[in-house]
Scaffold this motif. Sequence first.
Motif, PDB file in Angstrom:
ATOM      1  N   ILE A  14      19.755  36.521  35.767  1.00 34.99           N
ATOM      2  CA  ILE A  14      20.727  37.243  34.998  1.00 34.99           C
ATOM      3  C   ILE A  14      20.423  38.689  35.524  1.00 34.99           C
ATOM      4  CG2 ILE A  14      21.542  37.799  32.884  1.00 34.99           C
ATOM      5  CD1 ILE A  14      20.515  35.422  31.513  1.00 34.99           C
ATOM      6  N   THR A  15      21.269  39.216  36.232  1.00 35.95           N
ATOM      7  CA  THR A  15      21.065  40.492  36.888  1.00 35.95           C
ATOM      8  C   THR A  15      22.622  40.781  37.654  1.00 35.95           C
ATOM      9  OG1 THR A  15      19.781  41.871  38.113  1.00 35.95           O
ATOM     10  CG2 THR A  15      20.039  39.917  39.065  1.00 35.95           C
ATOM     11  N   LEU A  66      25.283  41.378  29.573  1.00 36.51           N
ATOM     12  CA  LEU A  66      23.973  40.548  29.733  1.00 36.51           C
ATOM     13  C   LEU A  66      23.747  39.515  28.768  1.00 36.51           C
ATOM     14  CD1 LEU A  66      21.375  43.595  30.358  1.00 36.51           C
ATOM     15  CD2 LEU A  66      21.903  41.824  31.919  1.00 36.51           C
ATOM     16  N   LEU A 115      23.529  35.485  29.436  1.00 36.51           N
ATOM     17  CA  LEU A 115      22.571  34.746  28.682  1.00 36.51           C
ATOM     18  C   LEU A 115      23.161  33.523  28.100  1.00 36.51           C
ATOM     19  CD1 LEU A 115      19.604  34.231  27.963  1.00 36.51           C
ATOM     20  CD2 LEU A 115      20.202  35.956  26.167  1.00 36.51           C
ATOM     21  N   ILE A 155      15.646  37.565  33.758  1.00 31.33           N
ATOM     22  CA  ILE A 155      16.708  38.480  33.281  1.00 31.33           C
ATOM     23  C   ILE A 155      15.944  39.965  33.677  1.00 31.33           C
ATOM     24  CG2 ILE A 155      16.034  38.684  30.789  1.00 31.33           C
ATOM     25  CD1 ILE A 155      18.662  39.403  30.033  1.00 31.33           C
ATOM     26  N   THR A 189      17.679  37.026  23.569  1.00 36.55           N
ATOM     27  CA  THR A 189      16.620  36.383  24.297  1.00 36.55           C
ATOM     28  C   THR A 189      15.489  35.513  23.478  1.00 36.55           C
ATOM     29  OG1 THR A 189      15.536  38.699  24.002  1.00 36.55           O
ATOM     30  CG2 THR A 189      17.017  38.396  25.960  1.00 36.55           C
ATOM     31  N   ILE A 243      12.324  32.450  29.140  1.00 38.31           N
ATOM     32  CA  ILE A 243      13.012  33.643  29.843  1.00 38.31           C
ATOM     33  C   ILE A 243      12.002  34.375  30.258  1.00 38.31           C
ATOM     34  CG2 ILE A 243      14.439  35.824  29.626  1.00 38.31           C
ATOM     35  CD1 ILE A 243      15.861  34.392  27.667  1.00 38.31           C
ATOM     36  N   SER A 262      11.122  38.485  31.337  1.00 41.15           N
ATOM     37  CA  SER A 262      11.674  39.481  31.412  1.00 41.15           C
ATOM     38  C   SER A 262      11.038  40.735  32.456  1.00 41.15           C
ATOM     39  CB  SER A 262      11.336  40.519  30.037  1.00 41.15           C
ATOM     40  OG  SER A 262      11.949  41.810  30.063  1.00 41.15           O
ATOM     41  N   THR A 280      12.949  43.952  25.655  1.00 37.74           N
ATOM     42  CA  THR A 280      13.228  42.276  25.928  1.00 37.74           C
ATOM     43  C   THR A 280      11.656  41.876  26.248  1.00 37.74           C
ATOM     44  OG1 THR A 280      13.926  43.111  28.250  1.00 37.74           O
ATOM     45  CG2 THR A 280      15.619  42.377  26.460  1.00 37.74           C
ATOM     46  N   CYS A 322      10.817  38.071  25.211  1.00 34.98           N
ATOM     47  CA  CYS A 322      10.896  37.003  25.884  1.00 34.98           C
ATOM     48  C   CYS A 322       9.636  36.368  26.168  1.00 34.98           C
ATOM     49  CB  CYS A 322      11.282  37.580  27.449  1.00 34.98           C
ATOM     50  SG  CYS A 322      12.973  38.173  27.695  1.00 34.98           S
TER      51      CYS A 322
END
Length: 513
Positions: free
Chosen positions: A160-161, A200, A204, A218, A240, A247, A249, A260, A264
């Motif tokens: 995710i970016t 974001l 997610l 992420i 998150t 996840i 971070s 985050t 995360c």
Amino acid sequence: MIDRFIQSFDERVKPEIEFSNSAPSSNAMSVSDFLRITDNAVRSFGTAVVVGEISEIKNYSHIYFKIKDQSSSVDCVMWASSKASLSFEPKIGQSVEITGTSSLYQKTGQFKLIVNSMRPLGLGLIMERLKALQEKLYQEGVFDFHKRPLKKFINTVGVITSTDGRVVHDIEMTIKRRNPLINILVYPASVQGGGAAKSLINALNLANEDNRADVLIIGRGGGSFEDLLPFSDEQLVRETAKSRIPIISAVGHEPDFALTDYSCDLRAATPTAAAEIVSMLTTYDLNNSIDKMMSDLDRLIHSISDDIRFKLSYLVKTLDKTSIENILYSRELLLKNCISKLDASVNASYNRNLNILSKYDSILSKYEGKVLLSRIDSSINSHMNNMTNCIENKVNKLKEILSFDSRILGFDSNINGRLFLLNQAVKNSVYMLEQISVKSKLDKIRSDYIKNLTTLENLNPMSVLKRGYSITFDENGKLLDYDSLKKNMTIVTKVEKGCIISRVIDKKENEIK
């Protein structure tokens, strides 16, 4: 000061400008001259005292940083000579008061504030808000959610970016180099600006709904403190923490941080470091792991095979021992042994009884009528022979005495008289013998014989068995009584026509009525 700058600038620039296609105007300045004049003018402003919040910082031998307020920011530099006088370590988010002079970097035309001194004023406004939000989320337990370990074998990674920067490229290159078997899914999102946090969150949620990734990364590349603020958005932090998929971070570089990082499951210093984490199990490791598993599997198969072979051999031996043939054979041997013991016991009992009968028969034989008569007859014959021999001896002696003619004639009458007397005596003896009641004695002896024989027959164990009685022995042929009987004991019962082999289930005493 401003007037002097304008006057100096006007002296070099005339109002009439001549355009030429081949040469610059006579009053034109080079870029270097312009920046030098401008720099001199800016420096002439003197010393300024400025208050702001550090938003970016690079601490080398010199310190390059940026301070800002709610609407503006300015680049600053503090040379090593001035840095030595600092009593604290400047950090992003700190509110500071700096004293310095304005400067224009002539090489690039970039405006900077040359800092001579700096003192801390506390946390900046943005940092204070972040600290308050961090404390609030901590108190609510958002950061205490269970941190899930990553799978050992990761097949798919969701990223995710933003697709504009080098983050996706760096992650792809790192994963492909370390483990090309891992699939990469990119969920594009804005990572900077006002709508970045919402973008974001949407990415997610999409990744969780898709539910194809084993782990999500992420993050974004390095940037200013303001650039990283979307990753500290309260709603993004909460989302998150609630993600169904683990996840990682990976925001900025090593010194950078975002909230985050706390919500995360794992924090990575950079996106590339996150890629290394998810590809921790490399192709080389997989090959070695497969080789090891194959070796372990082969060893396990051989071990199980040997164990099964051993158990099968044991079962075969056990089945051989417990087969019907072996059971029947063992029972046959036991039966033969019992029969042999029974025969030996019966023969021993028969021989004992036979010896007893022989003994009694020998005793009775002495009282048998024929034997008695034979003995009496022998005795009478013996007496008769003795008497006859005695008479003959005497007759012979008398004949010898009377052998002379005269003497024989003289004693002839005496001899005849004596012979007559002897004949009479013999006749009397015979008569007396005849008068003895031999018959009655023989009858009595026969009666006693029959009586004793009947008694012996009644005492004979075989006769007792004929009347319905039995004799009980143990397996060794030993005679048993009631007190010797025990549960599950094998006994042999002798009856008239044979033997009965049985096992004692229980015993019960006679009830007294």
